[in-house]
Design a protein around this motif. Structure first.
Motif, PDB file in Angstrom:
ATOM      1  N   ASP A  83     -62.558  44.187  25.957  1.00 39.90           N
ATOM      2  CA  ASP A  83     -62.756  43.773  24.562  1.00 39.90           C
ATOM      3  C   ASP A  83     -61.983  42.505  24.189  1.00 39.90           C
ATOM      4  OD1 ASP A  83     -64.377  46.011  24.101  1.00 39.90           O
ATOM      5  OD2 ASP A  83     -62.633  47.272  23.655  1.00 39.90           O
ATOM      6  N   ILE A  84     -61.294  41.910  25.156  1.00 39.32           N
ATOM      7  CA  ILE A  84     -60.475  40.736  24.851  1.00 39.32           C
ATOM      8  C   ILE A  84     -61.333  39.545  24.406  1.00 39.32           C
ATOM      9  CG2 ILE A  84     -59.036  38.951  25.937  1.00 39.32           C
ATOM     10  CD1 ILE A  84     -57.500  41.165  27.328  1.00 39.32           C
ATOM     11  N   GLY A  85     -62.478  39.367  25.035  1.00 36.12           N
ATOM     12  CA  GLY A  85     -63.365  38.271  24.629  1.00 36.12           C
ATOM     13  C   GLY A  85     -63.799  38.407  23.181  1.00 36.12           C
ATOM     14  N   GLU A  86     -64.144  39.617  22.781  1.00 38.88           N
ATOM     15  CA  GLU A  86     -64.534  39.867  21.391  1.00 38.88           C
ATOM     16  C   GLU A  86     -63.352  39.657  20.444  1.00 38.88           C
ATOM     17  OE1 GLU A  86     -66.321  43.516  18.628  1.00 38.88           O
ATOM     18  OE2 GLU A  86     -66.286  43.693  20.828  1.00 38.88           O
ATOM     19  N   PHE A  87     -62.161  40.033  20.904  1.00 36.53           N
ATOM     20  CA  PHE A  87     -60.950  39.822  20.107  1.00 36.53           C
ATOM     21  C   PHE A  87     -60.748  38.337  19.818  1.00 36.53           C
ATOM     22  CE2 PHE A  87     -56.449  38.520  20.714  1.00 36.53           C
ATOM     23  CZ  PHE A  87     -55.935  38.964  19.508  1.00 36.53           C
ATOM     24  N   VAL A  88     -60.899  37.492  20.818  1.00 35.95           N
ATOM     25  CA  VAL A  88     -60.750  36.054  20.627  1.00 35.95           C
ATOM     26  C   VAL A  88     -61.822  35.525  19.677  1.00 35.95           C
ATOM     27  CG1 VAL A  88     -60.828  33.798  21.772  1.00 35.95           C
ATOM     28  CG2 VAL A  88     -59.602  35.698  22.836  1.00 35.95           C
ATOM     29  N   ASP A  89     -63.059  35.987  19.842  1.00 28.74           N
ATOM     30  CA  ASP A  89     -64.146  35.552  18.950  1.00 28.74           C
ATOM     31  C   ASP A  89     -63.831  35.901  17.499  1.00 28.74           C
ATOM     32  OD1 ASP A  89     -65.584  34.569  21.080  1.00 28.74           O
ATOM     33  OD2 ASP A  89     -66.861  36.346  21.279  1.00 28.74           O
ATOM     34  N   THR A  90     -63.275  37.085  17.279  1.00 32.95           N
ATOM     35  CA  THR A  90     -62.927  37.516  15.924  1.00 32.95           C
ATOM     36  C   THR A  90     -61.846  36.624  15.330  1.00 32.95           C
ATOM     37  OG1 THR A  90     -63.473  39.820  16.465  1.00 32.95           O
ATOM     38  CG2 THR A  90     -62.116  39.457  14.511  1.00 32.95           C
ATOM     39  N   CYS A  91     -60.885  36.230  16.157  1.00 38.90           N
ATOM     40  CA  CYS A  91     -59.826  35.324  15.696  1.00 38.90           C
ATOM     41  C   CYS A  91     -60.403  33.980  15.245  1.00 38.90           C
ATOM     42  CB  CYS A  91     -58.804  35.089  16.812  1.00 38.90           C
ATOM     43  SG  CYS A  91     -57.792  36.520  17.241  1.00 38.90           S
ATOM     44  N   ILE A  92     -61.424  33.524  15.919  1.00 42.49           N
ATOM     45  CA  ILE A  92     -62.052  32.246  15.567  1.00 42.49           C
ATOM     46  C   ILE A  92     -62.879  32.396  14.290  1.00 42.49           C
ATOM     47  CG2 ILE A  92     -63.604  30.416  16.338  1.00 42.49           C
ATOM     48  CD1 ILE A  92     -60.990  30.653  17.931  1.00 42.49           C
ATOM     49  N   LYS A  93     -63.614  33.490  14.205  1.00 44.92           N
ATOM     50  CA  LYS A  93     -64.495  33.694  13.053  1.00 44.92           C
ATOM     51  C   LYS A  93     -63.713  33.954  11.773  1.00 44.92           C
ATOM     52  CE  LYS A  93     -68.240  35.598  15.878  1.00 44.92           C
ATOM     53  NZ  LYS A  93     -68.996  36.829  16.243  1.00 44.92           N
ATOM     54  N   THR A  94     -62.506  34.483  11.887  1.00 43.18           N
ATOM     55  CA  THR A  94     -61.713  34.840  10.704  1.00 43.18           C
ATOM     56  C   THR A  94     -61.457  33.644   9.801  1.00 43.18           C
ATOM     57  OG1 THR A  94     -60.646  36.696  11.841  1.00 43.18           O
ATOM     58  CG2 THR A  94     -59.508  35.799   9.912  1.00 43.18           C
ATOM     59  N   ASP A  95     -61.115  32.506  10.401  1.00 36.95           N
ATOM     60  CA  ASP A  95     -60.861  31.310   9.586  1.00 36.95           C
ATOM     61  C   ASP A  95     -61.709  30.107   9.996  1.00 36.95           C
ATOM     62  OD1 ASP A  95     -59.688  30.615  11.976  1.00 36.95           O
ATOM     63  OD2 ASP A  95     -57.635  30.606  11.208  1.00 36.95           O
ATOM     64  N   GLY A  96     -62.573  30.301  10.982  1.00 39.07           N
ATOM     65  CA  GLY A  96     -63.462  29.218  11.405  1.00 39.07           C
ATOM     66  C   GLY A  96     -62.781  28.112  12.185  1.00 39.07           C
ATOM     67  N   LYS A  97     -61.554  28.356  12.656  1.00 37.81           N
ATOM     68  CA  LYS A  97     -60.807  27.324  13.361  1.00 37.81           C
ATOM     69  C   LYS A  97     -60.494  27.732  14.797  1.00 37.81           C
ATOM     70  CE  LYS A  97     -58.503  25.642   9.170  1.00 37.81           C
ATOM     71  NZ  LYS A  97     -57.184  25.403   8.518  1.00 37.81           N
ATOM     72  N   LYS A  98     -60.593  26.759  15.697  1.00 36.69           N
ATOM     73  CA  LYS A  98     -60.214  27.000  17.082  1.00 36.69           C
ATOM     74  C   LYS A  98     -58.694  26.955  17.222  1.00 36.69           C
ATOM     75  CE  LYS A  98     -62.908  23.772  18.930  1.00 36.69           C
ATOM     76  NZ  LYS A  98     -63.627  23.020  20.001  1.00 36.69           N
ATOM     77  N   PHE A  99     -58.221  27.478  18.331  1.00 38.47           N
ATOM     78  CA  PHE A  99     -56.785  27.499  18.588  1.00 38.47           C
ATOM     79  C   PHE A  99     -56.295  26.154  19.130  1.00 38.47           C
ATOM     80  CE2 PHE A  99     -57.568  32.110  18.770  1.00 38.47           C
ATOM     81  CZ  PHE A  99     -56.526  32.562  17.969  1.00 38.47           C
ATOM     82  N   ASP A 100     -55.019  25.882  18.863  1.00 41.90           N
ATOM     83  CA  ASP A 100     -54.329  24.730  19.437  1.00 41.90           C
ATOM     84  C   ASP A 100     -53.250  25.158  20.424  1.00 41.90           C
ATOM     85  OD1 ASP A 100     -55.467  22.428  17.764  1.00 41.90           O
ATOM     86  OD2 ASP A 100     -54.791  23.841  16.224  1.00 41.90           O
ATOM     87  N   GLY A 101     -53.129  26.451  20.628  1.00 47.96           N
ATOM     88  CA  GLY A 101     -52.134  26.927  21.583  1.00 47.96           C
ATOM     89  C   GLY A 101     -52.034  28.437  21.582  1.00 47.96           C
ATOM     90  N   MET A 102     -51.386  28.954  22.612  1.00 48.95           N
ATOM     91  CA  MET A 102     -51.166  30.383  22.731  1.00 48.95           C
ATOM     92  C   MET A 102     -49.813  30.637  23.378  1.00 48.95           C
ATOM     93  SD  MET A 102     -53.230  33.331  24.916  1.00 48.95           S
ATOM     94  CE  MET A 102     -52.656  32.786  26.536  1.00 48.95           C
ATOM     95  N   VAL A 103     -49.147  31.695  22.900  1.00 51.61           N
ATOM     96  CA  VAL A 103     -47.917  32.169  23.526  1.00 51.61           C
ATOM     97  C   VAL A 103     -48.160  33.601  23.958  1.00 51.61           C
ATOM     98  CG1 VAL A 103     -45.469  32.652  23.234  1.00 51.61           C
ATOM     99  CG2 VAL A 103     -46.496  30.680  22.078  1.00 51.61           C
ATOM    100  N   TYR A 104     -48.103  33.840  25.274  1.00 56.13           N
ATOM    101  CA  TYR A 104     -48.310  35.200  25.782  1.00 56.13           C
ATOM    102  C   TYR A 104     -46.952  35.855  25.981  1.00 56.13           C
ATOM    103  CZ  TYR A 104     -50.476  39.148  28.089  1.00 56.13           C
ATOM    104  OH  TYR A 104     -50.918  40.415  28.378  1.00 56.13           O
ATOM    105  N   SER A 105     -46.573  36.687  24.987  1.00 55.44           N
ATOM    106  CA  SER A 105     -45.293  37.364  25.036  1.00 55.44           C
ATOM    107  C   SER A 105     -45.443  38.872  25.134  1.00 55.44           C
ATOM    108  CB  SER A 105     -44.465  37.005  23.789  1.00 55.44           C
ATOM    109  OG  SER A 105     -43.165  37.540  23.868  1.00 55.44           O
TER     110      SER A 105
END
Length: 279
Positions: A92-114
């Motif tokens: 479900d990770i792919g869908e999770f990322v899609d939801t993050c994009i759709k929430t505000d309509g903006k792509k990411f500029d970075g990620m921190v995997y902690s």
């Protein structure tokens, strides 16, 4: 917004009359969008707060909604939001990322995997099942998320990805077979990704902290004699905020030419691990 000014004295080897110059470094995080996993506590929480203080917008990921709210309450600015999700659900990770994009309509500029779990188990007691569990969160989920978020529809060119590894990846102690191996795998995957994503100017780096003073290790630090800690960590005990500062550097424009690197944050402990199980 908090600004950081660094004064640099410039000296030339000739007769020109040059006075010191003040240079305002632009971290370049303002207005940009970052995903921080493991944002409910420890290094992830400290990093999310630090990004917000530099004007970045953070998507907070973790499993515990209440602790994510606690992180959010400590952040500066607006535009941050929580996205609770258990990364153990790889499919479900792919869908999770899609939801993050759709929430505000903006792509990411970075990620921190902690996000990650620690596991100390002697070799004789190790099982394939326990190894698979720790590899799922510390490695498989990272690679799956890395693939999804680095796509053109999810991340802008020129972005930065930082993964939190561990000193155990390079100098594992006893009972760290699963943990050390999973973090070493994370480092290797980051190096491969750095090569493959450089054409999009997406940088990928990792930080390797020594043992950090968090809720998970607080009992250990409380029981370990102060003189032993001082001897091993000559620069002082490592706190989540220390790691967050290094992560900010790798996210920022100050490291725009750095990729595929792993930095060991030792506290002055040169690869000599503290035995978490000896108490």
């Amino acid at each position: 917004m908090r600004q950081y000014i660094v004064c640099i004295e410039v000296t030339f080897m000739d007769d020109r009359d040059i006075t010191p110059n003040s240079v305002l470094f632009n971290f370049g995080l303002e207005g940009k969008k970052y995903l921080v996993t493991g944002a409910s506590s420890g290094i992830g929480q400290a990093t999310a707060i630090a990004i917000s203080k530099l004007g970045g917008k953070v998507v907070l990921n973790g499993r515990n909604k209440e602790r994510l709210r606690q992180t959010l309450s400590q952040m500066d600015g607006e535009g941050h939001y929580m996205m609770p999700f258990d990364l153990i659900n790889l499919d479900d990770i792919g869908e999770f990322v899609d939801t993050c994009i759709k929430t505000d309509g903006k792509k990411f500029d970075g990620m921190v995997y902690s996000a990650g779990i620690s596991q100390d188990k002697p070799l004789r007691a190790e099982t394939i099942e326990s190894l698979h569990k720790i590899m799922t969160i510390n490695f498989f989920a990272y690679v799956t998320l890395l693939k999804a978020i680095s796509s053109r529809k999810a991340m802008n060119n020129g972005s930065s990805i930082v993964a939190v590894s561990s000193g155990a990846a390079g100098s594992p102690d006893k009972s760290q077979l699963g943990y050390g191996t999973s973090k070493a795998a994370l480092d290797t995957a980051s190096g491969v990704a750095a090569h493959e994503l450089v054409s999009k100017r997406i940088r990928v780096n990792t930080v390797r902290p020594g043992m950090v003073d968090t809720a998970m290790t607080k009992e250990f630090f409380a029981k370990t004699p102060v003189d032993e800690l001082n001897a091993r960590y000559q620069l002082g005990i490592i706190h989540p905020e220390d790691i967050a500062q290094s992560i900010i550097f790798f996210l920022s424009d100050l490291s725009s030419k750095i990729t595929g690197q792993t930095v060991y944050i030792s506290g002055g402990n040169y690869g000599n691990g503290l035995n978490f199980l000896k108490q």
